[in-house]
Design an enzyme around this catalytic site. Sequence first.
Site, PDB file in Angstrom:
ATOM      1  CD  GLU A  71      -1.313  -0.105   3.577  1.00 23.11           C
ATOM      2  OE1 GLU A  71      -2.101  -0.560   3.623  1.00 23.11           O
ATOM      3  OE2 GLU A  71      -0.784   0.147   4.634  1.00 23.11           O
ATOM      4  CG  HIS A  73      -0.258   5.414   4.068  1.00 24.57           C
ATOM      5  ND1 HIS A  73       1.035   5.921   4.229  1.00 24.57           N
ATOM      6  CD2 HIS A  73      -0.490   4.551   3.784  1.00 24.57           C
ATOM      7  CE1 HIS A  73       1.296   4.966   5.088  1.00 24.57           C
ATOM      8  NE2 HIS A  73       0.349   3.925   4.934  1.00 24.57           N
ATOM      9  CB  CYS A 125       4.938   0.744  12.541  1.00 25.61           C
ATOM     10  SG  CYS A 125       4.833   1.588  11.233  1.00 25.61           S
TER      11      CYS A 125
END
Length: 157
Positions: A71, A73, A125
């Site tokens: 992904e 973003h 993270c």
Amino acid sequence: MADVETLLTICRHFHPTDKGFRWDAVPLKHYKPEGTHFRDITRQVLFGPESGLPAELRYFEVAPGGYSTFERHAHVHAVLILRGRGRAIVGEQVFEVAPFDLIHVPAWTWHQFQAPDDEALGFLCLVATDRDRPVRPTPEEAAQLRQHPVIGPYVRL
């Protein structure tokens, strides 16, 4: 003097097990509710909005053979590998990663974390609390990514 309940909020003890890393009073959650674009991954939110920080610190654990969603973003990630070894795809590069390696995922950069078949991969993270939703590749982008000479052989969709 702080009471025991307050102390547990301030300090959450770490517990390594053969089934993964855990912290006191931190729920183990599924990575995402459902889907076929990721495999065998869990998350624990170590510090979230209730901490008063403008960021979340999360611990992800990818089981042997598992992987996160491919992904991108608008928000960035700061990642610290804590457990095992594996692979990080960031942009047009593939990195073999091991404990204490740091990975920076810039905004709008394709990325994915993968564990090898014989070992779990665990990482912290750090992301902003206020962030956008991830975007997965369109069918056209997926076809192009699969043909990429560097990351193509590794991308899991």
